[in-house]
Scaffold this active site. Structure first.
Site: not given
Length: 162
Positions: A85, A94, A97, A99
């Site tokens: 990324r 992407r 990811d 989070d």
């Protein structure tokens, strides 16, 4: 401390393959150093949010670590980078990811790095709430007091309304 971390992928990796395989590889990568994965959800597909046209593979993991939120965020960003990324790709395709969605310490806000827990969009994302309800349904959103299972049920009902 326990953290709920969302994983997403919608781009093929030249070595690892398609998004589902990337999620599996990310779980293995997360389960190293001072991070312990105590639970993982199933992988679900979702439509992209924003301008990307590629569908996503999404999942969540419960991670145990002594790292405070900013240090864990730095670790997650480093792992995203290891998977290919690049910075500046908001809302685009992407490889990976990662989070932070919730943590056992309640609400958290930091400007350096920019980090808000619970994740500001968590309550709107079925691709986070569904998998999270599987493995952390009794976790509470510190801002609303509702459990993940309750938030997921409310979100599903809202989507069914005409």
């Amino acid at each position: 401390m326990l953290y709920l971390v969302a994983l997403g992928s919608n781009q093929r990796h030249r070595r690892l393959g398609w998004p589902n395989a990337i999620i599996a590889a990310a779980w293995q990568r997360l389960a190293g150093e001072d991070l312990i994965i105590t639970g993982t959800s199933r992988v679900v597909g979702s439509r992209p949010v924003g301008p990307s046209r590629r569908s996503y593979a999404n999942a969540v993991a419960v991670i145990e670590t002594n790292l405070p939120p900013p240090a864990l965020l730095a670790r997650l960003k480093r792992i995203e980078s290891e998977f290919g990324r690049r910075k500046g790709q908001a809302w685009s395709r992407r490889v990976l990811d990662l989070d932070i969605i919730l943590w056992s310490g309640g609400a958290f806000v930091s400007g350096d790095p920019d980090l808000t827990i619970p994740h500001p969009l968590m309550r709107e994302r079925s691709f986070v709430l569904g998998p999270a309800a599987e493995i952390a349904g009794d976790w509470r959103d510190p801002l609303t007091g509702r459990t993940i299972a309750q938030l997921h049920a409310c979100h599903r009902r809202a989507k069914k309304r005409p």
